[in-house]
Design a protein around this motif. Sequence first.
Motif, PDB file in Angstrom:
ATOM      1  N   THR A  21      44.484  54.367  37.170  1.00 46.17           N
ATOM      2  CA  THR A  21      43.526  53.304  36.839  1.00 46.17           C
ATOM      3  C   THR A  21      44.159  51.915  36.876  1.00 46.17           C
ATOM      4  OG1 THR A  21      43.975  53.623  34.473  1.00 46.17           O
ATOM      5  CG2 THR A  21      42.107  54.829  35.425  1.00 46.17           C
ATOM      6  N   GLN A  52      46.174  61.417  40.361  1.00 52.34           N
ATOM      7  CA  GLN A  52      45.176  60.629  39.648  1.00 52.34           C
ATOM      8  C   GLN A  52      44.352  61.513  38.736  1.00 52.34           C
ATOM      9  OE1 GLN A  52      43.114  57.899  42.135  1.00 52.34           O
ATOM     10  NE2 GLN A  52      41.387  57.624  40.767  1.00 52.34           N
ATOM     11  N   ILE A 137      37.505  47.831  36.267  1.00 53.58           N
ATOM     12  CA  ILE A 137      38.463  48.837  35.800  1.00 53.58           C
ATOM     13  C   ILE A 137      39.834  48.203  35.573  1.00 53.58           C
ATOM     14  CG2 ILE A 137      39.707  50.937  36.442  1.00 53.58           C
ATOM     15  CD1 ILE A 137      37.217  51.802  37.992  1.00 53.58           C
TER      16      ILE A 137
END
Length: 605
Positions: A21, A52, A137
């Motif tokens: 992220t 991820q 994000i």
Amino acid sequence: MSTTQNRINDFVLKIATVNGTGSASANGLLMKALFRMGVPVTGKNLFPSNIQGLPTWYEVRANHQGYMSRCSRVDVMVAMNAQTYQKDLAEVSPGGFLVYDATWPRERDLNRHDITVFGVPLSKMCNENFEVARVRILMKNVMYVGVLAALLDLDLEVIKQLLQETFSSKPKLIDANLKAIMLGYEYAQKHFTCPLPIRAETMGDNTGNILITGNEAIGLGCLYAGATVGAWYPITPSTGVMDAFTSYCERFRVDPETGDRNYMIIQAEDELAAAGMVIGANWVGARAFTPTSGPGISLMSEFIGFAYYAEIPSVFINVQRVGPSTGMPTRTQQSDTMMCAYASHGDTRHPLLFPSNPHECFDMAVRAFDLAERLQTPVFLLSDLDIGMNDWMVPELDWDDAYRPDRGKVLRPDDLAEMDRFIRYLDTDGDGIPHRTLPGDDPKGAYFTRGSGHNKYGGYTEDSDEYQEILDRLLVKWDTAKTLVPDAILSPSSKKTKLGILAYGSSDGAVIEARDRLAELGIHVNYLRIRAFPFSAEVHEFLEAHDTIYVVEQNRDAQMKALLMLEANDIADRLVSILHYNGMPIPSECVVTGVSRHQGLEVAA
């Protein structure tokens, strides 16, 4: 609000996020800000072995006394991953603080009477202030930097300067990041009492120190040592060594006029092939190395034995991780000590170097090449994931411009012209090291390089006496190695004592801190840090001088203790193991608890 003691420049900040992220840059910004404020700081990246989606944590320890080991205390937790809320909540020390994204209020789930929970609507604020989904994000992570800047009293001007340096070529990114930071900062200032009792304060500017990882330092050390060939098969956590070496070569090993690259980097099909390439390159006179980890060393063992017996210089860099088998590739241990010391089948012994931080990674990388050529043998540099992939504050790397590589006993054409006959494996001066020649220099220096039985002339043999003559001479070389490897470092206690601690590598920081804490409890210990195998004279003297010696290491099977018992006589009853092997960097509490309990003193956790 829970009360806690005022504590300046002595805290642990832990940030829980989701891998992938983009939190790394935000976390790095926090650590660099503390560093620029002159606060001794170190960062530990605890990440999963997938690409991820799984939980990841980043720990920042600020400590005005300069302690660099991991601390098991957590003063401030930033919980950005709902999947780990309960685990993160449980890790906060009594009197500590937890920050979370209160866009979806969870105070009921995050209820602990002995800590303070701060809810900040990070996602809501990002949605209101940024339009692009990916930017939202990323900016959510940057926004918690602003929240922490207010809570911990970080210098905003330092943070702004870091943004200017990081995004100097992209002004729009500077504006976006600064906007996110100020949104978080102003929210915290408005809604919470700032700063916290646990906070930062400028101590200077850390002049003379740098932040660097061990992998970066090793790559730079290989460059300075004159290495021109690197062969490897990618494996966590060692790939960063070759990444660093490649970037340095692209900068410093390209002819500015012709564009010719004066280096060769090869990604092999597997680790065994990489070892063969490195041995071949060293055989023809290049300085070559391969970075790998434990599974790679296992696969390379056949070629390692060949290099030992054929006496070909070669450098193996092992950034250790958790085993056995695949183990936990992104966790740390010191679990390859015995394997590297005696790697391959038959009678083999290899010099090992144990750096304790990135500064020593740089120095010992250079020394590894000198030792390999001087001794004509494989040399292992044993780092680990904690040193290799984490951010360390160390003194600036220094370099002696007068340095010249130690190529060892290499005969060149002029030397051969004065000789009646060249004998490859003949020891002429009693140190166990024969002379070697380089291919193509002069036909007079030609010989067969054999991994099979050979005599001192280099000829094939199955004669028992000729074979044993070679093996016995290699033991003489081993005795010579004891005089060439880095000395152990003694740190005596301020009071006379017969208690000692032996440690090596990344366990050093925990022992340094633990000795201070033990002294406060009235337990005084001398400390010897082992920096190499074979053991130098200081190690044997230390063993003889102490009634009880605690051996601190990060593996289950007490490998360093076993190595000491193999190399020294009548010490088994005086060695006491203190072991840490859960994959996390060793904290000082482990050492304090182990020593104090053995001394009959119970210490509160």
